[in-house]
Design a protein around this motif. Sequence first.
Motif, PDB file in Angstrom:
ATOM      1  N   TYR A  91      76.394 -19.784 -48.904  1.00 41.24           N
ATOM      2  CA  TYR A  91      76.659 -18.524 -48.192  1.00 41.24           C
ATOM      3  C   TYR A  91      78.126 -18.118 -48.394  1.00 41.24           C
ATOM      4  O   TYR A  91      78.429 -16.964 -48.677  1.00 41.24           O
ATOM      5  CB  TYR A  91      76.390 -18.702 -46.689  1.00 41.24           C
ATOM      6  N   LYS A  92      78.997 -19.085 -48.241  1.00 34.82           N
ATOM      7  CA  LYS A  92      80.442 -18.821 -48.377  1.00 34.82           C
ATOM      8  C   LYS A  92      80.769 -18.442 -49.828  1.00 34.82           C
ATOM      9  O   LYS A  92      81.432 -17.442 -50.096  1.00 34.82           O
ATOM     10  CB  LYS A  92      81.206 -20.082 -47.961  1.00 34.82           C
ATOM     11  N   ASP A  93      80.271 -19.244 -50.775  1.00 31.72           N
ATOM     12  CA  ASP A  93      80.573 -19.005 -52.194  1.00 31.72           C
ATOM     13  C   ASP A  93      80.039 -17.662 -52.687  1.00 31.72           C
ATOM     14  O   ASP A  93      80.569 -17.084 -53.625  1.00 31.72           O
ATOM     15  CB  ASP A  93      79.991 -20.133 -53.054  1.00 31.72           C
ATOM     16  N   LEU A  94      78.964 -17.191 -52.075  1.00 33.76           N
ATOM     17  CA  LEU A  94      78.360 -15.932 -52.509  1.00 33.76           C
ATOM     18  C   LEU A  94      78.942 -14.723 -51.767  1.00 33.76           C
ATOM     19  O   LEU A  94      78.528 -13.592 -51.991  1.00 33.76           O
ATOM     20  CB  LEU A  94      76.841 -15.983 -52.321  1.00 33.76           C
ATOM     21  N   GLY A  95      79.894 -14.996 -50.876  1.00 30.00           N
ATOM     22  CA  GLY A  95      80.569 -13.882 -50.199  1.00 30.00           C
ATOM     23  C   GLY A  95      79.796 -13.294 -49.042  1.00 30.00           C
ATOM     24  O   GLY A  95      80.069 -12.159 -48.616  1.00 30.00           O
ATOM     25  N   PHE A  96      78.804 -14.026 -48.506  1.00 36.32           N
ATOM     26  CA  PHE A  96      78.065 -13.520 -47.353  1.00 36.32           C
ATOM     27  C   PHE A  96      78.940 -13.717 -46.117  1.00 36.32           C
ATOM     28  O   PHE A  96      79.320 -14.832 -45.791  1.00 36.32           O
ATOM     29  CB  PHE A  96      76.729 -14.266 -47.187  1.00 36.32           C
ATOM     30  N   LYS A  97      79.255 -12.619 -45.455  1.00 36.14           N
ATOM     31  CA  LYS A  97      80.271 -12.697 -44.414  1.00 36.14           C
ATOM     32  C   LYS A  97      79.763 -13.336 -43.124  1.00 36.14           C
ATOM     33  O   LYS A  97      78.567 -13.385 -42.866  1.00 36.14           O
ATOM     34  CB  LYS A  97      80.834 -11.305 -44.130  1.00 36.14           C
ATOM     35  N   ARG A  98      80.732 -13.806 -42.360  1.00 35.00           N
ATOM     36  CA  ARG A  98      80.445 -14.283 -41.018  1.00 35.00           C
ATOM     37  C   ARG A  98      81.061 -13.294 -40.035  1.00 35.00           C
ATOM     38  O   ARG A  98      82.196 -12.848 -40.207  1.00 35.00           O
ATOM     39  CB  ARG A  98      81.041 -15.676 -40.787  1.00 35.00           C
ATOM     40  N   TYR A  99      80.280 -12.953 -39.023  1.00 31.07           N
ATOM     41  CA  TYR A  99      80.792 -12.084 -37.981  1.00 31.07           C
ATOM     42  C   TYR A  99      81.621 -12.921 -37.012  1.00 31.07           C
ATOM     43  O   TYR A  99      81.539 -14.142 -36.994  1.00 31.07           O
ATOM     44  CB  TYR A  99      79.630 -11.429 -37.218  1.00 31.07           C
ATOM     45  N   THR A 100      82.398 -12.233 -36.193  1.00 31.86           N
ATOM     46  CA  THR A 100      83.060 -12.913 -35.083  1.00 31.86           C
ATOM     47  C   THR A 100      82.247 -12.595 -33.837  1.00 31.86           C
ATOM     48  O   THR A 100      81.360 -11.730 -33.866  1.00 31.86           O
ATOM     49  CB  THR A 100      84.492 -12.369 -34.884  1.00 31.86           C
ATOM     50  N   ALA A 101      82.539 -13.257 -32.755  1.00 30.17           N
ATOM     51  CA  ALA A 101      81.811 -12.995 -31.504  1.00 30.17           C
ATOM     52  C   ALA A 101      81.961 -11.524 -31.104  1.00 30.17           C
ATOM     53  O   ALA A 101      81.084 -10.951 -30.466  1.00 30.17           O
ATOM     54  CB  ALA A 101      82.338 -13.894 -30.401  1.00 30.17           C
TER      55      ALA A 101
ATOM     56  N   GLY B 242      67.770 -20.741 -66.437  1.00 34.09           N
ATOM     57  CA  GLY B 242      68.836 -21.588 -66.953  1.00 34.09           C
ATOM     58  C   GLY B 242      70.225 -21.203 -66.466  1.00 34.09           C
ATOM     59  O   GLY B 242      71.224 -21.758 -66.909  1.00 34.09           O
ATOM     60  N   GLY B 243      70.293 -20.223 -65.547  1.00 31.98           N
ATOM     61  CA  GLY B 243      71.595 -19.796 -65.033  1.00 31.98           C
ATOM     62  C   GLY B 243      72.404 -19.011 -66.048  1.00 31.98           C
ATOM     63  O   GLY B 243      73.628 -18.963 -65.977  1.00 31.98           O
ATOM     64  N   GLU B 244      71.708 -18.376 -66.999  1.00 30.63           N
ATOM     65  CA  GLU B 244      72.414 -17.616 -68.041  1.00 30.63           C
ATOM     66  C   GLU B 244      73.257 -16.490 -67.468  1.00 30.63           C
ATOM     67  O   GLU B 244      74.357 -16.218 -67.923  1.00 30.63           O
ATOM     68  CB  GLU B 244      71.407 -17.037 -69.041  1.00 30.63           C
ATOM     69  N   LYS B 245      72.692 -15.797 -66.472  1.00 32.04           N
ATOM     70  CA  LYS B 245      73.481 -14.729 -65.852  1.00 32.04           C
ATOM     71  C   LYS B 245      72.906 -14.351 -64.495  1.00 32.04           C
ATOM     72  O   LYS B 245      71.749 -14.647 -64.173  1.00 32.04           O
ATOM     73  CB  LYS B 245      73.559 -13.502 -66.749  1.00 32.04           C
ATOM     74  N   VAL B 246      73.749 -13.674 -63.724  1.00 35.01           N
ATOM     75  CA  VAL B 246      73.345 -13.141 -62.422  1.00 35.01           C
ATOM     76  C   VAL B 246      72.701 -11.775 -62.671  1.00 35.01           C
ATOM     77  O   VAL B 246      73.312 -10.894 -63.279  1.00 35.01           O
ATOM     78  CB  VAL B 246      74.574 -12.985 -61.499  1.00 35.01           C
ATOM     79  N   LEU B 247      71.473 -11.617 -62.217  1.00 38.85           N
ATOM     80  CA  LEU B 247      70.764 -10.346 -62.409  1.00 38.85           C
ATOM     81  C   LEU B 247      70.977  -9.404 -61.226  1.00 38.85           C
ATOM     82  O   LEU B 247      70.932  -8.193 -61.369  1.00 38.85           O
ATOM     83  CB  LEU B 247      69.269 -10.609 -62.613  1.00 38.85           C
ATOM     84  N   LEU B 248      71.173  -9.991 -60.037  1.00 38.06           N
ATOM     85  CA  LEU B 248      71.424  -9.181 -58.840  1.00 38.06           C
ATOM     86  C   LEU B 248      72.171 -10.048 -57.830  1.00 38.06           C
ATOM     87  O   LEU B 248      71.816 -11.201 -57.610  1.00 38.06           O
ATOM     88  CB  LEU B 248      70.105  -8.696 -58.217  1.00 38.06           C
ATOM     89  N   HIS B 249      73.217  -9.484 -57.253  1.00 41.49           N
ATOM     90  CA  HIS B 249      73.984 -10.171 -56.204  1.00 41.49           C
ATOM     91  C   HIS B 249      74.137  -9.154 -55.090  1.00 41.49           C
ATOM     92  O   HIS B 249      74.924  -8.213 -55.200  1.00 41.49           O
ATOM     93  CB  HIS B 249      75.344 -10.609 -56.760  1.00 41.49           C
ATOM     94  N   PHE B 250      73.340  -9.317 -54.035  1.00 34.43           N
ATOM     95  CA  PHE B 250      73.310  -8.345 -52.944  1.00 34.43           C
ATOM     96  C   PHE B 250      73.889  -8.987 -51.681  1.00 34.43           C
ATOM     97  O   PHE B 250      73.453 -10.059 -51.273  1.00 34.43           O
ATOM     98  CB  PHE B 250      71.863  -7.889 -52.684  1.00 34.43           C
ATOM     99  N   ILE B 251      74.886  -8.337 -51.103  1.00 32.49           N
ATOM    100  CA  ILE B 251      75.534  -8.845 -49.893  1.00 32.49           C
ATOM    101  C   ILE B 251      75.252  -7.879 -48.740  1.00 32.49           C
ATOM    102  O   ILE B 251      75.487  -6.679 -48.856  1.00 32.49           O
ATOM    103  CB  ILE B 251      77.068  -8.949 -50.099  1.00 32.49           C
ATOM    104  N   GLN B 252      74.728  -8.419 -47.639  1.00 27.59           N
ATOM    105  CA  GLN B 252      74.493  -7.576 -46.468  1.00 27.59           C
ATOM    106  C   GLN B 252      75.805  -7.049 -45.932  1.00 27.59           C
ATOM    107  O   GLN B 252      76.748  -7.816 -45.718  1.00 27.59           O
ATOM    108  CB  GLN B 252      73.832  -8.396 -45.349  1.00 27.59           C
ATOM    109  N   ASP B 253      75.841  -5.741 -45.686  1.00 30.42           N
ATOM    110  CA  ASP B 253      77.004  -5.156 -45.037  1.00 30.42           C
ATOM    111  C   ASP B 253      76.736  -5.121 -43.533  1.00 30.42           C
ATOM    112  O   ASP B 253      77.590  -5.393 -42.711  1.00 30.42           O
ATOM    113  CB  ASP B 253      77.245  -3.753 -45.591  1.00 30.42           C
ATOM    114  N   SER B 254      75.499  -4.782 -43.197  1.00 31.79           N
ATOM    115  CA  SER B 254      75.037  -4.800 -41.804  1.00 31.79           C
ATOM    116  C   SER B 254      73.846  -5.751 -41.756  1.00 31.79           C
ATOM    117  O   SER B 254      73.175  -5.959 -42.773  1.00 31.79           O
ATOM    118  CB  SER B 254      74.608  -3.386 -41.402  1.00 31.79           C
ATOM    119  N   PRO B 255      73.539  -6.336 -40.585  1.00 33.41           N
ATOM    120  CA  PRO B 255      72.371  -7.227 -40.503  1.00 33.41           C
ATOM    121  C   PRO B 255      71.063  -6.515 -40.850  1.00 33.41           C
ATOM    122  O   PRO B 255      70.042  -7.159 -41.103  1.00 33.41           O
ATOM    123  CB  PRO B 255      72.368  -7.683 -39.038  1.00 33.41           C
ATOM    124  N   GLY B 256      71.066  -5.179 -40.884  1.00 30.73           N
ATOM    125  CA  GLY B 256      69.858  -4.430 -41.221  1.00 30.73           C
ATOM    126  C   GLY B 256      69.712  -4.137 -42.700  1.00 30.73           C
ATOM    127  O   GLY B 256      68.718  -3.553 -43.130  1.00 30.73           O
TER     128      GLY B 256
END
Length: 201
Positions: free
Chosen positions: A100-110, A154-168
């Motif tokens: 999660y961290k390596d892929l840039g998926f953010k953590r919210y604060t309280a 084989g891990g040749e390339k990333v085809l899609l890297h999607f990061i949630q901006d909002s939980p929705g």
Amino acid sequence: MANLDLATIGKNLLKSGETGENVELQSLWQDQPAVLFFLRRFGCQVCRWMASEVSKLEPDLRASGVALVGVGPEELGLKEFKEGGFFKGSIYIDEQKKSYKDLGFKRYTAISVVPAAIGKKVRDVAAKAKAGGIQGNFSGDLLQSGGMLIVAKGGEKVLLHFIQDSPGDHAALEDITKALGISAKVKEGERPVCNDDVCTR
């Protein structure tokens, strides 16, 4: 799209939700392309709806030799998630949350999680989930966000890297099939149209 070092990320360990054994992330894309759906948590109502949405692609993915994998950040709620039948792929747990961290998926604060959790996108999807009979709970890590990673064989390339901006936020089914270069005959579940009087939960 951020430049991901798949060789490094691929060494992260995940625990199988079926057998409990640890496997390297890269083993999931070693022999076939893989769609990795990172859930915020197993009890999340919106995540369950998204899991059921992406699972609509499972027959087409399987026919095209593509693995469908769900990853959660903790084991809490896994049993109920599996019993609910929300997801048609294999399930793993990233207990260290390293991927999660390596892929840039953010953590919210309280503080930041509250406006995010009651935002319109989340209310829209929650209403859709409720209409489909999908319930959720508030147990577990409420601060982690998720996303999706699609990797070529084989891990040749990333085809899609999607990061949630909002939980929705979630990757559209069309974007998933386009990234893989396959066609699918499924229809996305329509998100309800909300105003401020309806769709709150």
